[in-house]
Motif scaffolding. Structure first.
Motif, PDB file in Angstrom:
ATOM      1  N   ASP A 523       5.653  -1.411  -7.631  1.00  0.00           N
ATOM      2  CA  ASP A 523       6.334  -0.332  -7.313  1.00  0.00           C
ATOM      3  C   ASP A 523       5.457   0.771  -7.150  1.00  0.00           C
ATOM      4  N   ALA A 524       4.544   0.997  -8.052  1.00  0.00           N
ATOM      5  CA  ALA A 524       3.711   2.167  -7.944  1.00  0.00           C
ATOM      6  C   ALA A 524       2.764   1.677  -6.851  1.00  0.00           C
ATOM      7  N   LEU A 525       2.282   0.817  -6.329  1.00  0.00           N
ATOM      8  CA  LEU A 525       1.362   0.399  -5.106  1.00  0.00           C
ATOM      9  C   LEU A 525       2.252   0.715  -4.131  1.00  0.00           C
ATOM     10  N   ARG A 526       3.512   0.212  -4.080  1.00  0.00           N
ATOM     11  CA  ARG A 526       4.471   0.507  -2.850  1.00  0.00           C
ATOM     12  C   ARG A 526       4.421   2.044  -2.498  1.00  0.00           C
ATOM     13  N   GLN A 527       4.748   2.774  -3.599  1.00  0.00           N
ATOM     14  CA  GLN A 527       4.959   4.285  -3.353  1.00  0.00           C
ATOM     15  C   GLN A 527       3.495   4.855  -2.748  1.00  0.00           C
ATOM     16  N   LEU A 528       2.539   4.363  -2.990  1.00  0.00           N
ATOM     17  CA  LEU A 528       1.076   4.913  -2.567  1.00  0.00           C
ATOM     18  C   LEU A 528       1.096   4.321  -0.794  1.00  0.00           C
ATOM     19  N   GLN A 529       1.567   3.031  -0.743  1.00  0.00           N
ATOM     20  CA  GLN A 529       1.550   2.389   0.759  1.00  0.00           C
ATOM     21  C   GLN A 529       2.476   3.227   1.609  1.00  0.00           C
ATOM     22  N   GLU A 530       3.739   3.633   1.071  1.00  0.00           N
ATOM     23  CA  GLU A 530       4.738   4.392   1.806  1.00  0.00           C
ATOM     24  C   GLU A 530       4.166   5.679   2.138  1.00  0.00           C
ATOM     25  N   ALA A 531       3.692   6.305   1.201  1.00  0.00           N
ATOM     26  CA  ALA A 531       3.044   7.701   1.429  1.00  0.00           C
ATOM     27  C   ALA A 531       2.102   7.619   2.335  1.00  0.00           C
ATOM     28  N   ALA A 532       1.147   6.692   2.440  1.00  0.00           N
ATOM     29  CA  ALA A 532       0.009   6.694   3.277  1.00  0.00           C
ATOM     30  C   ALA A 532       0.915   6.290   4.738  1.00  0.00           C
ATOM     31  N   ALA A 533       1.808   5.469   5.019  1.00  0.00           N
ATOM     32  CA  ALA A 533       2.311   5.214   6.145  1.00  0.00           C
ATOM     33  C   ALA A 533       3.019   6.470   6.620  1.00  0.00           C
ATOM     34  N   ASP A 534       3.893   7.031   5.804  1.00  0.00           N
ATOM     35  CA  ASP A 534       4.142   8.500   6.114  1.00  0.00           C
ATOM     36  C   ASP A 534       3.278   9.609   6.775  1.00  0.00           C
ATOM     37  N   ALA A 535       2.223   9.550   6.030  1.00  0.00           N
ATOM     38  CA  ALA A 535       1.038  10.566   6.509  1.00  0.00           C
ATOM     39  C   ALA A 535       0.543   9.829   7.981  1.00  0.00           C
ATOM     40  N   GLU A 536       0.318   8.772   7.994  1.00  0.00           N
ATOM     41  CA  GLU A 536      -0.241   8.410   9.434  1.00  0.00           C
ATOM     42  C   GLU A 536       0.895   8.590  10.444  1.00  0.00           C
ATOM     43  N   ARG A 537       2.192   8.491  10.542  1.00  0.00           N
ATOM     44  CA  ARG A 537       3.044   8.842  11.263  1.00  0.00           C
ATOM     45  C   ARG A 537       3.357  10.296  11.636  1.00  0.00           C
ATOM     46  N   GLU A 538       2.875  11.300  10.476  1.00  0.00           N
ATOM     47  CA  GLU A 538       2.953  12.620  10.752  1.00  0.00           C
ATOM     48  C   GLU A 538       1.796  13.120  11.668  1.00  0.00           C
TER      49      GLU A 538
END
Length: 538
Positions: A523-538
């Motif tokens: 879950d900790a790794l998933r949070q990092l991956q989701e945050a990174a994906a959101d940053a790329e979309r922005e």
């Protein structure tokens, strides 16, 4: 014996008399036959008499000489016998003294501790038996020196014995006339107080013992500071046998240690349930590593400057088939008391490094993972080697690993840990003070120790919501850390108000339930991956 001597003397006299008579008769008869001339007869009589005298003298000489020789031999024999008797007397006296000395030595060995000279457990049994027989009221004070095992583990038992002697001398000087002290085993002592007035008297006496430990014990010019935990049982209220009294005092002592050590606890029946809980925890904990019952959770740390997760703190969790989910506050204390904490701590460090390696493989190589180390763990002689070996095997960048050390350890064991932490820092590993501000004496060490980070104690996050006056303390702690040019982590952030205040006042990282609860690894790794994906979309 006297009769034999008389008979011998009489026989000798009779023989001499008979020989003399025979000589006279024989010579006179022979003379009358051979000589008619009176002159010749007279001359021969003179010669005969002289011969008799000479022969008699020779005989007397021989008899007297033999007698004196026998007397001298007897005298020498008597002297030798006397000398031997005197020697036997001295030897007997010496043997008796040796017997008394050996008897005393055996008594001392049986009833006194050989290291400290205090009365031992056998002496305690004898004295309690007499006290119980007298029906007098007395108290049993059970004392245990807090964390003394760390002295033996780090400095060796020989040096630890010197420290223990110093502590015994301190305690012995506090004893009243109605008190006797005994060494039970290791760093455990019992004091029996006779003819007591009440609980208040015992509490005051025990408090005097507690306060005396504020002064250091100096050994080889080195000061050692210790605290003591005390459990108290009373006769006859808590038991009518030595076994019952010790059991109750030991339960009270356990409660004192469980409550934070350095305190006095008087036995109550309600304490028994907590002992059973501790025993169950210890029993299942021993097999937890083998059964793979531990797992690591990771609580995110929010980077104020970047506005994202910049690190995690590794936190251990335990799930047991019989006990279910066990809180760390419950089982870590048991692990420390039973020396299991070192193996558990190594397991945490190893798995935290494995997680850190995975972060690097997933493209999050700049994240920091913080790992708490226990007192027993850091005091191990091979602590530095162990940390470096685990980091090397995991193939991680040591600059992303942060070792958290409790402020209390730095205060109490500064001389023992400073060099170790400095070595780790030279290898690139970050060093953080956990619970910073809980003990103000730690402020003196900030510039001395190789510290990179301070983790402000949760207390200073809690008081932010209490008003401006309380926030002064939080501001003070942050300013102290910033003046030392250290990274600051705000812990225990549970509200928006705390989050905003700590961000605005100079904290670099924040951690708490407001941001995220501890998460499983995936879950900790998933949070990092989701945050990174959101940053790329922005």
């Amino acid at each position: 014996m006297m009769k034999d001597r008389r008979m011998t003397a009489l026989r000798t006299a009779l023989v001499y008399m008979l020989a003399g008579a025979l000589w006279i008769i024989a010579t006179d008869s022979l003379l009358s036959l051979l000589a008619d001339d009176i002159k010749i007869t007279s001359w021969i009589s003179i010669v005969k008499g002289l011969v008799f005298v000479v022969v008699s003298a020779v005989i007397v000489y021989i008899l007297v000489h033999n007698l004196l020789k026998r007397m001298m031999a007897l005298e020498m024999e008597l002297l030798q016998t006397s000398s031997e008797t005197e020697g036997s007397k001295k030897e007997a006296a010496s043997s008796y003294e040796q017997l008394l000395a050996m008897r005393k030595k055996l008594y001392d060995m049986a009833y006194f501790d050989q290291l400290t000279g205090l009365r031992n457990q056998m002496s305690l049994q004898e004295d309690i038996r007499k006290l119980i027989g007298s029906k007098g009221r007395f108290a049993m004070i059970y004392m245990d020196i807090d964390n003394f095992k760390y002295v033996n583990d780090t400095l060796g038992h020989q040096f630890g014995n010197l420290v223990l002697k110093g502590i015994c001398n301190k305690l012995a000087g506090l004893m009243d006339e109605n008190c006797d002290m005994y060494r039970l085993a290791g760093d455990k002592f019992i004091v029996i107080c006779r003819d007591i007035g009440g609980i208040l008297d015992i509490e005051q006496f025990a408090l005097r013992i507690l306060k005396s430990f504020k002064d250091a014990v100096v050994v080889e010019s080195k000061p050692f500071y210790h605290t003591v935990s005390i459990g108290v049982s009373m006769y006859p209220e808590h038991g009518e046998t030595m076994v019952d009294l010790i059991k109750c005092a030991e339960i009270a002592l356990f409660k004192a240690k469980e409550s934070g050590k350095n305190r006095i606890v008087i036995y109550r029946e309600s304490m028994v349930s907590s002992i059973h809980e501790w025993v169950d925890t210890e029993r299942y904990l021993r097999n937890a590593l083998e059964k793979n019952e531990f797992e690591l959770y990771f609580q995110p740390q929010y980077g104020v400057e970047k506005g994202e997760i910049t690190g995690f703190e590794a936190l251990i969790r335990w799930r047991n088939d019989e006990m279910g989910f066990v809180m760390p506050s419950r089982f870590l204390k048991v692990a420390e008391d039973t020396n299991m904490i070192t193996a558990i701590g190594e397991w945490v460090l190893r798995n935290a490094c494995i997680f850190l390696k995975r972060l690097q493989q997933e493209g999050f190589g700049d994240r920091i993972v913080s790992v708490n180390v226990s007192k027993m763990q850091i005091l191990q002689n091979d602590f530095v080697d162990s940390v470096m070996e685990i980091a090397e095997i995991a193939d991680i960048d040591p600059r992303n690993l942060e070792i958290e050390v409790s402020e209390a350890i730095l205060i109490e064991y500064y001389d023992m840990v400073a060099e170790k932490l400095n070595t780790l820092k030279k290898h690139g590993i970050r060093i953080a003070i956990d619970n910073f501000g809980r003990g103000y004496s730690a402020l003196n060490y900030l510039r001395k120790l190789p510290i990179t980070t301070v983790k402000i104690d949760k207390t200073f996050s809690d008081i932010i919501t209490l008003g401006e006056d309380s926030r002064i303390l939080t501001d003070f702690m942050i300013k102290i850390a910033r003046s030392a040019k250290l990274q600051i982590v705000g812990d225990g952030v549970e509200s928006r108000e705390q989050f905003d205040y700590l961000c605005q006042n100079g904290c670099h990282r924040l951690q708490g339930y407001y941001l995220s609860r501890p998460l499983p690894e995936w879950d900790a790794l998933r949070q990092l991956q989701e945050a990174a994906a959101d940053a790329e979309r922005e």
